[in-house]
Design a protein around this motif. Sequence first.
Motif, PDB file in Angstrom:
ATOM      1  N   THR A 184       0.177   6.386   3.863  1.00 10.49           N
ATOM      2  CA  THR A 184      -0.738   6.939   2.269  1.00 10.49           C
ATOM      3  C   THR A 184       0.050   8.256   1.974  1.00 10.49           C
ATOM      4  OG1 THR A 184      -2.047   4.786   3.569  1.00 10.49           O
ATOM      5  CG2 THR A 184      -1.751   5.916   0.738  1.00 10.49           C
ATOM      6  N   LEU A 190     -13.939   9.129  13.308  1.00  8.15           N
ATOM      7  CA  LEU A 190     -14.434  10.653  12.518  1.00  8.15           C
ATOM      8  C   LEU A 190     -14.793  11.486  14.358  1.00  8.15           C
ATOM      9  CD1 LEU A 190     -15.455  12.033  10.635  1.00  8.15           C
ATOM     10  CD2 LEU A 190     -17.784  11.524   9.880  1.00  8.15           C
ATOM     11  N   VAL A 247      -4.306  15.224  -3.215  1.00  6.43           N
ATOM     12  CA  VAL A 247      -3.432  15.095  -2.989  1.00  6.43           C
ATOM     13  C   VAL A 247      -2.284  16.690  -3.915  1.00  6.43           C
ATOM     14  CG1 VAL A 247      -2.895  13.807  -5.653  1.00  6.43           C
ATOM     15  CG2 VAL A 247      -1.260  12.880  -3.911  1.00  6.43           C
ATOM     16  N   ALA A 277       3.722   8.824   1.350  1.00 12.82           N
ATOM     17  CA  ALA A 277       4.153   8.312   0.392  1.00 12.82           C
ATOM     18  C   ALA A 277       4.356   8.784  -0.651  1.00 12.82           C
ATOM     19  CB  ALA A 277       3.746   6.809   0.376  1.00 12.82           C
ATOM     20  N   ALA A 278       3.118   9.631  -1.650  1.00 15.72           N
ATOM     21  CA  ALA A 278       2.755  10.055  -1.934  1.00 15.72           C
ATOM     22  C   ALA A 278       3.340  11.547  -2.100  1.00 15.72           C
ATOM     23  CB  ALA A 278       1.240  10.244  -2.135  1.00 15.72           C
ATOM     24  N   LEU A 320       0.934  -1.188   0.072  1.00 14.35           N
ATOM     25  CA  LEU A 320      -0.106   0.271  -0.095  1.00 14.35           C
ATOM     26  C   LEU A 320       0.770   1.545  -0.196  1.00 14.35           C
ATOM     27  CD1 LEU A 320      -3.208  -0.284   2.946  1.00 14.35           C
ATOM     28  CD2 LEU A 320      -3.010   0.151   0.432  1.00 14.35           C
ATOM     29  N   HIS A 357      -8.277   8.034  -3.273  1.00 10.94           N
ATOM     30  CA  HIS A 357      -8.477   9.256  -3.498  1.00 10.94           C
ATOM     31  C   HIS A 357      -7.036   9.581  -4.302  1.00 10.94           C
ATOM     32  CE1 HIS A 357     -12.221  11.033  -1.574  1.00 10.94           C
ATOM     33  NE2 HIS A 357     -12.020  10.039  -0.825  1.00 10.94           N
ATOM     34  N   ILE A 358      -6.277   8.979  -3.420  1.00  7.71           N
ATOM     35  CA  ILE A 358      -4.926   9.289  -3.976  1.00  7.71           C
ATOM     36  C   ILE A 358      -4.460  10.116  -5.519  1.00  7.71           C
ATOM     37  CG2 ILE A 358      -2.365   9.849  -3.552  1.00  7.71           C
ATOM     38  CD1 ILE A 358      -2.430   8.683  -1.181  1.00  7.71           C
ATOM     39  N   THR A 386       1.645   9.199  -7.862  1.00  8.50           N
ATOM     40  CA  THR A 386       2.180  10.332  -8.342  1.00  8.50           C
ATOM     41  C   THR A 386       2.043   9.721  -9.933  1.00  8.50           C
ATOM     42  OG1 THR A 386       4.071   9.797  -7.112  1.00  8.50           O
ATOM     43  CG2 THR A 386       1.513  10.743  -5.440  1.00  8.50           C
ATOM     44  N   THR A 391       7.648  11.178  -3.310  1.00  3.22           N
ATOM     45  CA  THR A 391       7.676  11.074  -4.706  1.00  3.22           C
ATOM     46  C   THR A 391       8.273  12.352  -5.253  1.00  3.22           C
ATOM     47  OG1 THR A 391       5.996  10.404  -4.864  1.00  3.22           O
ATOM     48  CG2 THR A 391       6.699   8.908  -5.282  1.00  3.22           C
ATOM     49  N   ALA A 435      -9.691   3.447   1.293  1.00  2.00           N
ATOM     50  CA  ALA A 435     -10.060   4.768   0.540  1.00  2.00           C
ATOM     51  C   ALA A 435      -8.832   5.926   0.016  1.00  2.00           C
ATOM     52  CB  ALA A 435     -10.783   5.222   1.813  1.00  2.00           C
ATOM     53  N   SER A 436      -8.202   6.477   0.647  1.00  2.00           N
ATOM     54  CA  SER A 436      -7.419   6.940   0.872  1.00  2.00           C
ATOM     55  C   SER A 436      -6.140   6.533  -0.638  1.00  2.00           C
ATOM     56  CB  SER A 436      -6.153   7.135   2.005  1.00  2.00           C
ATOM     57  OG  SER A 436      -6.699   7.389   3.146  1.00  2.00           O
ATOM     58  N   LEU A 437      -5.620   5.688  -0.586  1.00  3.23           N
ATOM     59  CA  LEU A 437      -5.282   5.001  -2.497  1.00  3.23           C
ATOM     60  C   LEU A 437      -6.109   5.624  -3.037  1.00  3.23           C
ATOM     61  CD1 LEU A 437      -2.739   3.923  -3.558  1.00  3.23           C
ATOM     62  CD2 LEU A 437      -3.675   1.693  -3.790  1.00  3.23           C
ATOM     63  N   ALA A 444       1.142   4.288  -2.856  1.00  2.00           N
ATOM     64  CA  ALA A 444       0.994   5.411  -3.267  1.00  2.00           C
ATOM     65  C   ALA A 444       1.760   6.407  -3.742  1.00  2.00           C
ATOM     66  CB  ALA A 444       0.116   6.120  -1.213  1.00  2.00           C
ATOM     67  N   ALA A 445       3.255   5.532  -3.622  1.00  2.00           N
ATOM     68  CA  ALA A 445       4.416   6.366  -4.593  1.00  2.00           C
ATOM     69  C   ALA A 445       4.233   6.222  -5.868  1.00  2.00           C
ATOM     70  CB  ALA A 445       5.823   6.303  -3.884  1.00  2.00           C
ATOM     71  N   GLY A 447     -12.799  14.049   7.235  1.00  2.00           N
ATOM     72  CA  GLY A 447     -12.701  13.099   6.342  1.00  2.00           C
ATOM     73  C   GLY A 447     -11.854  13.062   5.922  1.00  2.00           C
ATOM     74  N   GLY A 448     -10.095  13.571   5.986  1.00  2.00           N
ATOM     75  CA  GLY A 448      -8.893  13.587   4.697  1.00  2.00           C
ATOM     76  C   GLY A 448      -8.371  12.547   5.082  1.00  2.00           C
ATOM     77  N   LEU A 449      -7.459  12.395   4.339  1.00  2.00           N
ATOM     78  CA  LEU A 449      -6.536  10.568   4.310  1.00  2.00           C
ATOM     79  C   LEU A 449      -5.476  10.369   5.480  1.00  2.00           C
ATOM     80  CD1 LEU A 449      -5.530  12.063   0.528  1.00  2.00           C
ATOM     81  CD2 LEU A 449      -7.478  11.217   0.998  1.00  2.00           C
ATOM     82  N   ASN A 489     -13.206   7.884   9.169  1.00  2.00           N
ATOM     83  CA  ASN A 489     -13.121   8.850   9.424  1.00  2.00           C
ATOM     84  C   ASN A 489     -12.434   9.836   7.659  1.00  2.00           C
ATOM     85  OD1 ASN A 489     -10.927   7.846   8.795  1.00  2.00           O
ATOM     86  ND2 ASN A 489      -9.544   9.125  10.967  1.00  2.00           N
ATOM     87  N   THR A 490     -12.474   9.301   6.844  1.00  2.00           N
ATOM     88  CA  THR A 490     -12.150   9.609   5.586  1.00  2.00           C
ATOM     89  C   THR A 490     -13.189   9.345   4.733  1.00  2.00           C
ATOM     90  OG1 THR A 490      -9.405   8.824   5.082  1.00  2.00           O
ATOM     91  CG2 THR A 490     -10.539   9.098   3.114  1.00  2.00           C
ATOM     92  N   SER A 491     -12.889  10.839   3.887  1.00  2.00           N
ATOM     93  CA  SER A 491     -14.403  11.102   2.168  1.00  2.00           C
ATOM     94  C   SER A 491     -14.520   9.419   1.976  1.00  2.00           C
ATOM     95  CB  SER A 491     -14.798  11.614   2.316  1.00  2.00           C
ATOM     96  OG  SER A 491     -13.864  12.165   1.167  1.00  2.00           O
ATOM     97  N   ARG A 502      -9.418   2.411   5.763  1.00  2.00           N
ATOM     98  CA  ARG A 502      -9.251   4.270   4.989  1.00  2.00           C
ATOM     99  C   ARG A 502      -8.158   3.822   4.394  1.00  2.00           C
ATOM    100  NH1 ARG A 502      -6.663   7.132   9.898  1.00  2.00           N
ATOM    101  NH2 ARG A 502      -7.278   9.785   9.047  1.00  2.00           N
ATOM    102  N   LYS A 503      -6.907   2.816   4.133  1.00  2.00           N
ATOM    103  CA  LYS A 503      -6.158   3.121   3.355  1.00  2.00           C
ATOM    104  C   LYS A 503      -6.279   3.039   2.381  1.00  2.00           C
ATOM    105  CE  LYS A 503      -2.969   1.129   7.004  1.00  2.00           C
ATOM    106  NZ  LYS A 503      -2.055   2.734   7.122  1.00  2.00           N
TER     107      LYS A 503
END
Lengths: 442, 442
Positions: free
Chosen positions: B77, B61, B35, B80-81, A76, A114-115, A84, B84, A110-112, A80-81, B71-73, A201-203, A107-108
């Motif tokens: 994760t 939350l 991001v 890591a973004a 994961l 979004h990213i 980008t 780079t 969901a974050s990836l 994420a790296a 609700g952020g990231l 807690n991540t949309s 959450r992870k």
Amino acid sequence: MAARQLHLNAFLMGVGHHEAAWRHPRAEPAGITDVRHYQRLAEIAERGKLDSVFLADGLALWGNVRHNALGGLEPLTLLAALATVTEHIGLIATVSTTYNEPFHVARKFASLDHISGGRAGWNIVTSASEAEARNFGVERPAHKERYDRAAEFLQVVTELWDSWEDGAILGDRRSGDYADTARIHALDHVGRHFRVRGPLNTSRPPQGHPLLVQAGSSEDGKEFAARYAEAVFTAQQTLQEGQEFYSDLKSRLGRYGRRADELLILPGISPIIGSTEREALQLERELEELIIPAYGVQQLSGILGVDLSDHPLDSPLPEVAQPADGQQSRFKLVTDLARRERLTLRELIGRLAGGRGHRVVTGTPERIADQIQEWFTSGAADGFNIMPPVLPSGLADFVDHVVPELQARGLFRTEYGGRTLRQNYGLARPASRFEQKAPVAS
Amino acid sequence: MAARQLHLNAFLMGVGHHEAAWRHPRAEPAGITDVRHYQRLAEIAERGKLDSVFLADGLALWGNVRHNALGGLEPLTLLAALATVTEHIGLIATVSTTYNEPFHVARKFASLDHISGGRAGWNIVTSASEAEARNFGVERPAHKERYDRAAEFLQVVTELWDSWEDGAILGDRRSGDYADTARIHALDHVGRHFRVRGPLNTSRPPQGHPLLVQAGSSEDGKEFAARYAEAVFTAQQTLQEGQEFYSDLKSRLGRYGRRADELLILPGISPIIGSTEREALQLERELEELIIPAYGVQQLSGILGVDLSDHPLDSPLPEVAQPADGQQSRFKLVTDLARRERLTLRELIGRLAGGRGHRVVTGTPERIADQIQEWFTSGAADGFNIMPPVLPSGLADFVDHVVPELQARGLFRTEYGGRTLRQNYGLARPASRFEQKAPVAS
């Protein structure tokens, strides 16, 4: 309507899928912890318009690090790296349901998602090994128990992804209303394995749910895939086995109210590519000569659950009994292969070194494309999990020589059509289960 | 020897530290899951030669999403973004020891450290809230219990980072020896909270150990910091409080065989910057006018553990009793501030909205630099945790106007001297505890 199209995933395994890859002059062993190595792989895959890249994972240092390049990066974090430096390619990470908590995993991913702008996928594994259990202070749970936990885990994770409905965020600066809290939901999940209140807690992730991928081939594994998975990576050696697996798995989807095209089946293939058959065979031989037999015997002993270290290398594989737990499908695949082709221990090691039980195809780009086309048009595959023997060179060879051949035959996209992993795979975006249906006009 | 230098961390909090930041015209609320927003922040911080960026975190939350951009990231994760697109700046993520497993945490930070070329830092938190416990199906552990777990967690994580000695990787293609297995170690850790066999399946991080950061200000928190932390983020309102905290914490290091300069203390500061005092006050007023009083009352009620929703906004804060558990140091800081400055409820909300209990300094770049210099040269700080009210504009203002002032005064670097976060902070790289001492010649 356009003709049915292949889906291709690049399976990124360190510096190559062949166990001796790190010793080959085309590989750079330091790549296994070098983000630039993986960025280059992702860029090559994207240049080839592939659907996705995928990272396998385990939660222990298994295998024999004395003779293999192990100790790489957590998927994961790495993906994420890669998000980008890429724009279209899907990013699939392996994460265990046995040694994690649903809140973190939801959450992870969901974050990836979004990213990456909607390019995340989760390869769901249940972590069969004893070595993994020992890093988490528990007894290894039985097969059934792991799948039972996985099912509840999936339920919680998908509910957490749904806990923010689409449109819950208002962002109204004037009124000061950031979100419509009536559209953000607690789960109050209470089950056998988990109690999770939520919301996340991540949309809500751009894809609704990041893509769900699975690879188990046991009965429990296939049933789990039929219920939850949207793509399945699988190891099948012969066309007939591939067809049987394909129709078996697709036939199970109806029980869960799913259509056959809501799950894609991608067998693994390790293509050893040369511009001539002779050149391909030369590369295969180079790799075989780099195998350390003692290492291969140890790997095989692990798969089969017996100690083969005293067995003569040039005799046939002895009769071995199937172990009670563990990777039963892998056991069957390996013993079937040895029997079918009457392989000696040394030959079997050579075959497994190439793809760890996955199908190895050696030849020109045309021959590789023929094999892909045959399986694709004969009810054995919706696409393939590409496992190059040496990385990055083997992936570049595939992208630069096999992909154009598949494109010329009308089997594979020449441009990306969408932006998300679901769009690459032709799969729908799920709505939140909390979404209110619009009131029916009376 | 060069003069003692400031260390500056940019605390990246969504679209700004002011609770009404998302409503301000200079903010873009959609940035909290974008991001590119965070990449821009990291690039600005690196342009200013700052030591590091830092992401706070919680596992629920909390707060009121109706009126704030939440609700952020997930931090690891996200960092890591950011790795780079940056080259020098440290990347510090908050991760809880209460709701995680040491194996995962060791591995993810080792991975981030590899990906960033030695720029990872871990802000260790123990997750005080009831809301977090409910997402993991457990009763919230008591304060002592959380710190007891955290100490054992740290022991296991650092041993896992040490489990591959430097130089364990041989990468000898000719002999086929990838690693010297005598230099890769099982831990066989058996403790009160964890049983972990090891070794880690990611090789030793470039920094040896990613930087260890902490922020607790309770007795347990300070003792934990004195034992393990290499940088501490803290909230101190007055110079005297800052000096007391600084000398208290530094005096504790000796007990653990550590020198005072092996831990850096960075108080938080929220600079509201204008090119004139008048312009700075104007920005402060704009932000205050965007505060939703009901939201502020709810936040304050949470900090103090009482319901203040019926209390008149323009009366002084009533007497409230300190809650038995929870953020006791934050309770004291807030009630002390209200008493010292005789603030009404509305005024207190205004003050807290700017920095959630951290010090807010409003004025020209010179005035901000004066404040920083005063604390730095009066035994209250080794540097600062910069908390801009609005992001990215407030960070850009700090970097473009305050940093040059600090550089002109000889207090802050004009170029990066090293490549790792430890080098930025002037801290040594730890050796593996498994490292054999070279045999002494007899």
